[in-house]
Design an enzyme around this catalytic site. Structure first.
Site, mmCIF file in Angstrom:
data_model
loop_
_atom_site.group_PDB
_atom_site.id
_atom_site.type_symbol
_atom_site.label_atom_id
_atom_site.label_comp_id
_atom_site.label_asym_id
_atom_site.label_seq_id
_atom_site.Cartn_x
_atom_site.Cartn_y
_atom_site.Cartn_z
ATOM 1 N N CYS A 11 0.806 -1.216 0.000
ATOM 2 C CA CYS A 11 0.000 0.000 0.000
ATOM 3 C C CYS A 11 0.835 1.260 0.000
ATOM 4 C CB CYS A 11 -0.952 0.020 1.193
ATOM 5 S SG CYS A 11 -0.263 -0.648 2.705
ATOM 6 N N GLY A 39 -1.239 0.530 -4.705
ATOM 7 C CA GLY A 39 -2.364 -0.286 -4.281
ATOM 8 C C GLY A 39 -3.624 0.176 -4.959
ATOM 9 N N ASN A 117 1.782 0.706 5.877
ATOM 10 C CA ASN A 117 2.356 0.042 4.706
ATOM 11 C C ASN A 117 3.370 -0.975 5.197
ATOM 12 O OD1 ASN A 117 3.468 -0.659 2.223
ATOM 13 N ND2 ASN A 117 4.817 1.121 2.159
ATOM 14 N N GLY A 118 3.181 -2.240 4.858
ATOM 15 C CA GLY A 118 4.131 -3.264 5.273
ATOM 16 C C GLY A 118 3.444 -4.531 5.730
ATOM 17 N N CYS A 256 13.828 -2.490 1.193
ATOM 18 C CA CYS A 256 13.374 -3.374 0.109
ATOM 19 C C CYS A 256 13.913 -2.834 -1.212
ATOM 20 C CB CYS A 256 11.853 -3.429 0.075
ATOM 21 S SG CYS A 256 11.213 -4.426 -1.302
ATOM 22 N N TYR A 262 11.032 -1.654 -8.975
ATOM 23 C CA TYR A 262 9.673 -1.830 -9.502
ATOM 24 C C TYR A 262 8.601 -0.976 -8.847
ATOM 25 C CZ TYR A 262 5.319 -4.313 -10.676
ATOM 26 O OH TYR A 262 4.065 -4.624 -11.093
ATOM 27 N N ASP A 365 12.532 -6.603 -18.620
ATOM 28 C CA ASP A 365 11.454 -6.558 -17.639
ATOM 29 C C ASP A 365 12.072 -6.510 -16.255
ATOM 30 O OD1 ASP A 365 8.893 -6.437 -16.679
ATOM 31 O OD2 ASP A 365 8.263 -8.414 -17.387
ATOM 32 N N ASP A 366 11.269 -6.104 -15.257
ATOM 33 C CA ASP A 366 11.801 -5.917 -13.916
ATOM 34 C C ASP A 366 11.975 -7.218 -13.155
ATOM 35 O OD1 ASP A 366 9.170 -6.362 -12.234
ATOM 36 O OD2 ASP A 366 8.650 -5.060 -13.896
ATOM 37 N N CYS A 402 8.913 -13.658 0.297
ATOM 38 C CA CYS A 402 9.089 -12.452 1.097
ATOM 39 C C CYS A 402 8.029 -12.436 2.192
ATOM 40 C CB CYS A 402 8.948 -11.198 0.227
ATOM 41 S SG CYS A 402 8.963 -9.656 1.171
ATOM 42 N N CYS A 451 17.506 -5.375 1.739
ATOM 43 C CA CYS A 451 17.060 -6.751 1.976
ATOM 44 C C CYS A 451 17.155 -7.522 0.665
ATOM 45 C CB CYS A 451 15.627 -6.768 2.496
ATOM 46 S SG CYS A 451 14.952 -8.442 2.701
ATOM 47 N N CYS A 454 14.606 -12.457 -0.711
ATOM 48 C CA CYS A 454 13.880 -13.209 -1.731
ATOM 49 C C CYS A 454 14.819 -13.806 -2.782
ATOM 50 C CB CYS A 454 12.815 -12.333 -2.396
ATOM 51 S SG CYS A 454 13.428 -10.760 -3.015
#
Length: 474
Positions: A11, A39, A117-118, A256, A262, A365-366, A402, A451, A454
């Site tokens: 979000c 979001g 957010n999180g 992040c 992205y 692409d990302d 994640c 981080c 992932c």
């Protein structure tokens, strides 16, 4: 939870306190409009008049997009000089109106409005503890757990910001918070700094927002970023008061990296780093590390475009447009159904035959998550006449889930899990495939600690023993 083949953010948050007493609802609306990409599932605004009855909060929350739900008449009814707003995509908690934010809590000390957010990794444990002590929950989101803890801590604290600090010692995970009390606006960021939060100012009003692009949209100037672990309190009497008691050393933080790759808009700056420049840099790295002879470099709109430009700059291969994106279709993950996900790619993107026919294409692409979207896009280029399709990805392969608010699925659903790069290439149908090298990632964040869980399975904090994401859905 519905499955998708693109990453999802949880979000965007926005808050404002106008010390001159002007109504802020319309400003929150436009600030959230700039954050809509974060979001598109639900949206909400809550405001209060600091000169009126203490604790009276007016709010409106709905499913869907801002411009589908907030009319001039709706905003006109939201009278108040302090407020918070929220746009949501769920990673924990079902997609219902009850789970839309901001949350408004009425308790013995007054009211709290909260936008989050999180994602918390100990939310279930905290929720059970609260339930066994008599708490009744109205939602299935971890944000309500945060709100309850702040309200409880406020009963034994001298100020709301002290209560936020006490609550932060109990909650674990990723969070950027904006809390509206009757006379203060509070911002807080988790000690690792997973999610961004910045401070802005317009005339005699102060703003908190997920991204700087929201400040630009409303004509506010950027003041600074909220530091990881910092709590800021905004009031007319004291201005901005900072508490850094939860701050970690810079090397222990864990932003992040996908904010740069992205999530964030390219016109934003996250912790002092230009998102646009980060994506250009990622493309340049791809050209250095995964070169190929080709006629045209193209990006998969929108987040692949900047990296494609960077690849072109470094390689000397011309940059061009290969796709037309339907501007009236949201990101692929917004309203997905498993059976229709692939067709939604065709609704969203259409190749330009004249641009790609007979050419060797480098397509940027990302990310590649499950691989189904990449497979479709590669096929679309071939059907449009592309001679070769070389795919380059501006992130490393996803190998682990994640737990901190980015909707990376369990590893069994990730196309790169237990597959070589060449095996992934064969599945998506590309002539060659290259990923961004892991060691390049810190440079995208200006050398700041990030981080990479992932990609490596090594997280800034100990992840939960079980993958509990989605467990709130009852």
């Amino acid at each position: 939870m519905q499955q998708t083949d693109k990453l999802s953010e949880e979000c965007g948050v926005f808050g404002i306190y106008d010390f001159d007493g002007a109504d802020v609802a319309s400003t929150i609306y436009y600030g959230l409009f700039a954050l809509q990409h974060r979001g598109q599932e639900s949206c909400g605004i809550a405001v209060s008049d600091t000169r009126g009855p203490k604790g009276k909060v007016l709010s409106a929350k709905e499913m869907g997009l801002l411009n589908e739900n907030f009319t001039p008449d709706t905003l006109e009814k939201l009278k108040g000089d302090i407020g918070v707003g929220h746009v949501r995509y769920s990673t924990a908690g079902s997609s219902t109106r009850e789970n839309a934010q901001p949350l408004v809590l009425n308790y013995v000390k007054g009211t709290l409005g909260l936008a989050h957010n999180g994602n918390l990794i100990n939310a279930l444990q905290l929720r059970r503890e609260l339930e066994y002590s008599g708490a009744i929950f109205q939602t299935t989101i971890d944000s309500e757990v945060i709100a309850y803890h702040i309200a409880r801590e406020r009963l034994k604290s001298s100020s709301v910001e002290e209560a936020v600090g006490r609550a932060m010692k109990k909650i674990k995970g990723a969070y950027s918070l904006i809390v509206m009390s009757p006379r203060k606006l509070i911002g807080a960021r988790d000690p690792y700094g997973f999610k961004p939060l910045c401070i802005g100012r317009r005339d005699n009003a102060y703003i908190l927002a997920s991204e700087t692009c929201a400040l630009d949209t409303i004509g506010a100037e950027f003041v600074r970023d909220v530091e990881p672990g910092e709590i800021v309190s905004i009031s007319p009497e004291k201005g901005i008061i900072s508490d850094r008691c939860m701050c970690l050393s810079p090397q222990c933080q864990g932003r992040c990296v996908f904010e740069y790759i992205y999530f964030a808009r390219p016109d934003s700056r996250i912790d002092g780093v230009s998102v646009y420049e980060s994506r250009i840099r990622a493309g340049r790295f791809l050209a250095m590390d995964s070169p190929v002879e080709a006629d045209l470099v193209v990006g998969v709109p929108e987040s692949g475009n900047c990296a494609a430009l960077g690849y072109s700059m470094e390689s000397g291969i011309p940059y061009g447009q290969a796709f037309v994106k339907n501007a009236y279709v949201g990101r692929t993950f917004i309203k997905p159904r498993q059976k229709s996900r692939e067709s939604s790619v065709q609704v969203k993107l259409n190749p330009i035959r004249e641009a790609v026919a007979g050419k060797r294409i480098v397509m940027i692409d990302d990310s590649i998550v499950r691989g189904t979207t990449s497979d479709r896009i590669v096929r679309m280029l071939r059907e449009a006449g592309a001679k070769e399709v070389h795919m380059r990805v501006s992130s490393p392969p996803f190998l682990y889930p994640c737990y901190f608010g980015t909707d990376v699925p369990s590893k069994e659903q990730l196309i790169a899990y237990e597959r070589t790069v060449d095996e992934v290439r064969q599945i998506i149908g590309a002539d060659t495939l290259g990923y961004l090298r892991l060691e390049r990632l810190p440079e995208l964040a200006g050398g700041r600690s990030i981080c990479v869980g992932c990609f490596t399975g090594k997280y800034p904090m100990e992840p939960p023993a079980e993958d509990i994401r989605g467990e709130y859905d009852q």
